[in-house]
Structure formats: structure tokens, C-alpha cells
Design a protein around this motif. Sequence first.
Motif, PDB file in Angstrom:
ATOM      1  N   GLY A 194      -9.029  13.843 -10.715  1.00  0.00           N
ATOM      2  CA  GLY A 194      -9.930  14.839 -10.136  1.00  0.00           C
ATOM      3  C   GLY A 194     -10.621  14.389  -8.878  1.00  0.00           C
ATOM      4  N   GLY A 195     -10.058  13.413  -8.155  1.00  0.00           N
ATOM      5  CA  GLY A 195     -10.671  12.922  -6.929  1.00  0.00           C
ATOM      6  C   GLY A 195     -10.055  13.548  -5.696  1.00  0.00           C
ATOM      7  N   PHE A 196     -10.836  13.634  -4.637  1.00  0.00           N
ATOM      8  CA  PHE A 196     -10.330  14.181  -3.382  1.00  0.00           C
ATOM      9  C   PHE A 196     -11.157  13.644  -2.223  1.00  0.00           C
ATOM     10  CE2 PHE A 196     -13.666  16.976  -4.874  1.00  0.00           C
ATOM     11  CZ  PHE A 196     -14.379  17.300  -3.734  1.00  0.00           C
ATOM     12  N   ILE A 197     -10.535  13.617  -1.046  1.00  0.00           N
ATOM     13  CA  ILE A 197     -11.223  13.213   0.178  1.00  0.00           C
ATOM     14  C   ILE A 197     -11.827  14.464   0.810  1.00  0.00           C
ATOM     15  CG2 ILE A 197     -10.929  12.180   2.464  1.00  0.00           C
ATOM     16  CD1 ILE A 197      -8.562  10.608   1.336  1.00  0.00           C
ATOM     17  N   PRO A 198     -13.125  14.479   1.086  1.00  0.00           N
ATOM     18  CA  PRO A 198     -13.754  15.675   1.667  1.00  0.00           C
ATOM     19  C   PRO A 198     -13.048  16.145   2.928  1.00  0.00           C
ATOM     20  CG  PRO A 198     -15.420  14.087   1.018  1.00  0.00           C
ATOM     21  CD  PRO A 198     -14.101  13.408   0.859  1.00  0.00           C
ATOM     22  N   GLY A 199     -12.685  17.427   2.952  1.00  0.00           N
ATOM     23  CA  GLY A 199     -12.031  18.011   4.119  1.00  0.00           C
ATOM     24  C   GLY A 199     -10.526  17.842   4.149  1.00  0.00           C
ATOM     25  N   VAL A 200      -9.957  17.195   3.114  1.00  0.00           N
ATOM     26  CA  VAL A 200      -8.512  16.973   3.062  1.00  0.00           C
ATOM     27  C   VAL A 200      -7.988  17.529   1.744  1.00  0.00           C
ATOM     28  CG1 VAL A 200      -6.645  15.278   3.148  1.00  0.00           C
ATOM     29  CG2 VAL A 200      -8.747  14.879   4.444  1.00  0.00           C
ATOM     30  N   ARG A 201      -6.910  18.324   1.815  1.00  0.00           N
ATOM     31  CA  ARG A 201      -6.348  18.924   0.607  1.00  0.00           C
ATOM     32  C   ARG A 201      -5.663  17.846  -0.234  1.00  0.00           C
ATOM     33  NH1 ARG A 201      -2.854  24.267   1.347  1.00  0.00           N
ATOM     34  NH2 ARG A 201      -4.947  24.890   2.041  1.00  0.00           N
ATOM     35  N   PRO A 202      -5.877  17.841  -1.567  1.00  0.00           N
ATOM     36  CA  PRO A 202      -5.208  16.862  -2.438  1.00  0.00           C
ATOM     37  C   PRO A 202      -3.691  17.009  -2.383  1.00  0.00           C
ATOM     38  CG  PRO A 202      -7.029  17.937  -3.587  1.00  0.00           C
ATOM     39  CD  PRO A 202      -6.831  18.698  -2.305  1.00  0.00           C
ATOM     40  N   GLY A 203      -2.994  15.898  -2.637  1.00  0.00           N
ATOM     41  CA  GLY A 203      -1.533  15.918  -2.637  1.00  0.00           C
ATOM     42  C   GLY A 203      -0.952  15.276  -1.398  1.00  0.00           C
ATOM     43  N   PRO A 204       0.108  15.874  -0.840  1.00  0.00           N
ATOM     44  CA  PRO A 204       0.776  15.277   0.335  1.00  0.00           C
ATOM     45  C   PRO A 204      -0.148  15.129   1.548  1.00  0.00           C
ATOM     46  CG  PRO A 204       2.184  16.946  -0.679  1.00  0.00           C
ATOM     47  CD  PRO A 204       0.863  17.031  -1.362  1.00  0.00           C
ATOM     48  N   ARG A 205      -1.071  16.077   1.736  1.00  0.00           N
ATOM     49  CA  ARG A 205      -1.996  15.963   2.885  1.00  0.00           C
ATOM     50  C   ARG A 205      -2.879  14.724   2.758  1.00  0.00           C
ATOM     51  NH1 ARG A 205      -2.998  20.781   5.711  1.00  0.00           N
ATOM     52  NH2 ARG A 205      -0.967  21.811   6.026  1.00  0.00           N
ATOM     53  N   ALA A 210      -2.065  11.942   1.171  1.00  0.00           N
ATOM     54  CA  ALA A 210      -1.196  10.789   1.436  1.00  0.00           C
ATOM     55  C   ALA A 210      -0.993  10.602   2.934  1.00  0.00           C
ATOM     56  CB  ALA A 210       0.142  10.978   0.730  1.00  0.00           C
ATOM     57  N   GLN A 211      -0.783  11.688   3.669  1.00  0.00           N
ATOM     58  CA  GLN A 211      -0.613  11.609   5.121  1.00  0.00           C
ATOM     59  C   GLN A 211      -1.891  11.112   5.795  1.00  0.00           C
ATOM     60  OE1 GLN A 211       0.682  15.464   6.460  1.00  0.00           O
ATOM     61  NE2 GLN A 211       2.590  15.418   5.265  1.00  0.00           N
ATOM     62  N   HIS A 212      -3.037  11.585   5.296  1.00  0.00           N
ATOM     63  CA  HIS A 212      -4.330  11.163   5.862  1.00  0.00           C
ATOM     64  C   HIS A 212      -4.537   9.659   5.684  1.00  0.00           C
ATOM     65  CE1 HIS A 212      -8.529  11.554   7.086  1.00  0.00           C
ATOM     66  NE2 HIS A 212      -8.869  10.856   6.007  1.00  0.00           N
ATOM     67  N   ILE A 213      -4.272   9.152   4.477  1.00  0.00           N
ATOM     68  CA  ILE A 213      -4.438   7.719   4.197  1.00  0.00           C
ATOM     69  C   ILE A 213      -3.443   6.897   5.014  1.00  0.00           C
ATOM     70  CG2 ILE A 213      -4.271   5.942   2.410  1.00  0.00           C
ATOM     71  CD1 ILE A 213      -5.214   8.037   0.391  1.00  0.00           C
ATOM     72  N   ASP A 214      -2.195   7.380   5.097  1.00  0.00           N
ATOM     73  CA  ASP A 214      -1.161   6.670   5.859  1.00  0.00           C
ATOM     74  C   ASP A 214      -1.530   6.593   7.341  1.00  0.00           C
ATOM     75  OD1 ASP A 214       1.524   5.431   5.998  1.00  0.00           O
ATOM     76  OD2 ASP A 214       1.983   7.174   7.227  1.00  0.00           O
ATOM     77  N   GLY A 215      -2.095   7.668   7.880  1.00  0.00           N
ATOM     78  CA  GLY A 215      -2.507   7.670   9.287  1.00  0.00           C
ATOM     79  C   GLY A 215      -3.618   6.666   9.555  1.00  0.00           C
ATOM     80  N   MET A 274       0.853  -1.201   0.000  1.00  0.00           N
ATOM     81  CA  MET A 274       0.000   0.000   0.000  1.00  0.00           C
ATOM     82  C   MET A 274       0.883   1.244   0.000  1.00  0.00           C
ATOM     83  SD  MET A 274      -3.326  -0.279  -0.133  1.00  0.00           S
ATOM     84  CE  MET A 274      -3.757   1.298   0.554  1.00  0.00           C
ATOM     85  N   ASP A 275       0.875   1.996  -1.109  1.00  0.00           N
ATOM     86  CA  ASP A 275       1.665   3.219  -1.226  1.00  0.00           C
ATOM     87  C   ASP A 275       0.717   4.416  -1.193  1.00  0.00           C
ATOM     88  OD1 ASP A 275       3.406   5.245  -1.714  1.00  0.00           O
ATOM     89  OD2 ASP A 275       4.166   4.475  -3.619  1.00  0.00           O
ATOM     90  N   PRO A 276       0.592   5.111  -0.058  1.00  0.00           N
ATOM     91  CA  PRO A 276      -0.334   6.255   0.035  1.00  0.00           C
ATOM     92  C   PRO A 276      -0.010   7.360  -0.964  1.00  0.00           C
ATOM     93  CG  PRO A 276       0.395   5.561   2.214  1.00  0.00           C
ATOM     94  CD  PRO A 276       1.240   4.831   1.230  1.00  0.00           C
ATOM     95  N   ASN A 277       1.269   7.576  -1.243  1.00  0.00           N
ATOM     96  CA  ASN A 277       1.648   8.634  -2.196  1.00  0.00           C
ATOM     97  C   ASN A 277       1.153   8.313  -3.602  1.00  0.00           C
ATOM     98  OD1 ASN A 277       3.178  10.337  -0.377  1.00  0.00           O
ATOM     99  ND2 ASN A 277       4.745   8.735  -0.359  1.00  0.00           N
ATOM    100  N   GLN A 278       1.309   7.065  -4.029  1.00  0.00           N
ATOM    101  CA  GLN A 278       0.828   6.667  -5.346  1.00  0.00           C
ATOM    102  C   GLN A 278      -0.698   6.738  -5.410  1.00  0.00           C
ATOM    103  OE1 GLN A 278       2.153   2.793  -6.578  1.00  0.00           O
ATOM    104  NE2 GLN A 278       0.977   2.802  -8.461  1.00  0.00           N
ATOM    105  N   LEU A 279      -1.365   6.319  -4.343  1.00  0.00           N
ATOM    106  CA  LEU A 279      -2.822   6.383  -4.281  1.00  0.00           C
ATOM    107  C   LEU A 279      -3.305   7.827  -4.360  1.00  0.00           C
ATOM    108  CD1 LEU A 279      -5.145   4.345  -3.986  1.00  0.00           C
ATOM    109  CD2 LEU A 279      -5.050   4.701  -1.529  1.00  0.00           C
TER     110      LEU A 279
END
Length: 447
Positions: A350-361, A363-368, A337-342
Motif C-alpha cells: 500500500g505504499g506510493f510516491i506522492p505525485g507518481v502513479r503506483p506500478g510501472p510509473r 519503477a520508471q521514476h526510481i530508475d530515472g 537495484m531492481d526498480p520494478n521489484q522495489l
Amino acid sequence: MQLVQSFQNCFKIPDLRRRILFTLGLLIVYRIGGQITVPGVELVVLKEYFESAGNTLFGLYDMFVGGAFTRGTIFALGIMPYISASIILQLLGAVIPYFQKLQREGEEGRKKITQYTRYGTVFLAAAQSYGVSFFITSIKAPYSGQPAVADPGIGFTLATMLTITTGTIFIMWLGEQITERGIGNGISLIIFIGIIAELPYAINQEYNLFIINRGFSKNIIEEILLIALMFAVVAFVILLTQGLRKIPVQYAKRVVGRRVYGGQTTHIPLRINTAGVIPIIFAQSIMFLPGTITQMFPGHEFMLAIGSFFSTESMFYWFVYGLMIIFFCYFYTAIVMDPNQLSDNMKKHGGFIPGVRPGPRTAQHIDGIMTRITLPGSIALAMVAIFPFFVTRQFNVAPSFAQFFGGTGLLIVVGVALDTLQQLESQLMTRHYEGFMKRGKIQGRRG
């Protein structure tokens, strides 16, 4: 009644019936091959020698190949060289850029990886069969001293290498044919049928143990409670296999010409046991190694002392074994599981997690989230792995029967059964038949 009707419907569909019968036919061929002994090997000597090898690395390996290793058959290595080659290439994909590139190339990359896996399987099978030939030659019956090979030499070594390597390649071909023209994953089903094939022998051994010790070790009520406990463990393993955390994902709308793309809401399913049975296999291979080595030095006091610490009845063994499973859960999850690649793939589409900024944030959210859900999943996996040793010690259960109370075998059996039932249900639903359950649907390990 719903379940029986669904299985009857499977044979009403010509294509599905053909796939099921084709799968069953190849699995029968695999079981027949598992009874053909390598030329020049004394089967009686092997049986006598391996009776004491249940809690060693040989016993673990023999479980995966359905007893073919201890019988010295042409399928002695089973499909394990293919599994080892697949794991090696998967690990290389995490550290070598060339394999990382292949993993991102889609279908063409997958074909190249499959080809490399086949080459690796042949190489590992040849190397392991060479070692097996020398190992069998060194075996002598514990009581009579009769050698397992009456006429050892270069001829026996070459014949063993040729037959076992060819047998492994044939099993690999069987697995690929089942995947392509049958039902379910062929490689997984071959391991599944090998484990299930040992169940009748395990039940018979437990029955004989009960008859011999009736009135002394446990009574009929305790046997019934043990069976109920087995069903409870199976239910727990199913929950562990299917448990997941859903991360909501939204896709922004895009207008291309006159068409509107995106604007939908979906989720990323993160399993609490992403690593599957790999951590148990890694941990067992390492933990069984000291016990296997100490058996090569009988009567040596220091080796006997080391062996007592790594006995499956030792609390020290259970504690270290559990810690290693937890470690390998995190280790293998971090590889697959590579959060950065995901995060990058979501951003590109064009996808994003509601309330989380796309990009490194992101990846950090998924990794957490992965770090948090892996902890209870790894602890539960360690409990399932240790439970058969506990049952053997506390309830005087035969070791071969205790392995169906948990451990690698039960996890593989449950996972493969769920995957195969999911494929059968998908085939039924596609042809407008009802599935195996009136409400909901069966979920496999891949969701």
C-alpha cells in the motif's frame, strides 16, 4: 572528550565488552596465521621477487590479504575466494530464476545462498591454491636465480593446496564467528585489518624516502601539506560513502478488524555510490592484467610497448581506468537495484510516491533518479581511485603510502569503520548511553 567517553562506556557494558574483546582476539589470530609460511617455500626469494610487483594484479591482491600473498603464508588467499563466490552468486541472481527465487524467500533463501557461497569458496580456494603452487614453483630470485621452492613436485603441490584451502576455510569461519558473536561484519573486518596492517610499513617507507631525499624532492612543509591532503581525501570519501537521495513514500491506511495499519510517511534511501568498491575492483583487475602479462615476457619490444600504455604513470591508463569505473558503477547498480521489484513491493504494502502513479510509473521514476545520481557518484569514485596514482607521480610519494590517499583500500577502510561505529553506537543507545556524537548519529553504508 565525547568520543573518549563513549569508548569508555563500551567497556562498561559486559555484553558489549565481551563482543569487542572476542572480535579483537579473532583478528589477532588472523594476523598470526598471516605470518606462517607454507612448508617448503623460501621466504627471502619471494620477498625479492615481489618487490617489483606493487603495480600488478599480485600487488592488488596482496593489499586485500594484508601482505600474506607475497609472504607465501597459509592465509595467502585471504578471504578473497569467499568474496568472489559472493559476487558470482549475486550476479547469478540477476540472470538465473532459481537464484532470484532464493533471494525472495527471506531467511530460508538467505541460508541456502550462504551454503552455496561456502561450497563456492571451497571450490575457488582449491582451484586458486593449485595455481598458486605452480606459480610459486616457477619463481626464481631476480639476481641470484635461487628457486622459491627447493623441492618441487606433486608432494609440494598437494601440501600447498591442503594448507592454503584449509587456511581460507578457517578465515571464513573466523569471519562468520565475528559477525555472529562479535561486533561488526566479520568478513569486512578481516579485509579492513589486512589493509590497516600495511599502514605502519607504508609510513616507514615514506619516512625513509623523505630522509633520503630531504632537500631534493620535498621539505617538511610539503610533508605536512600531504598529511592535510590525506585528511581532506578521507573526509571526501566519507561524504561519498554516506551521500544519498531520499525518495518520500507514503503508506495508505488499512483497517483490519479493530486495528488501523499504515498511514505513515517514510523514505527510500538511494545512495549515490550504490555499487561501493566493486567497480574499482573490477576495473583494477582488468587494467592490471596487461601489465601482469607483459612481466612474463621480459625484453620483448612489443610487450614492453603495450606495458608502457598500461603503466600506472600513463595518462592513457588513468583515462581508460576512469571510464571503466563509471561503466561498472552503472552495470553493478543495475544488478543490485531492481526498480520494478522495489515498485512491486511498495504496491503490495500500500505504499506510493506522492505525485507518481503506483506500478510501472513508479519503477520508471526510481530508475530515472538512480541514473541521475549514479553519474556524479561514479565520477567521484573514479577520481578517488585515480588520485593515488596522481599523488605518486606529482608529489614523489611511496606507492604503498599513496594507496591511503584513495582507491579501494581507503574506501573499504572508511566504509567498514563507519559500519562498525554505527553498530557500537546502536549498542550504546539501546542501553541509554550517549553515542559518539552529541548531535545526529553515525550512518553506515547501509543507512
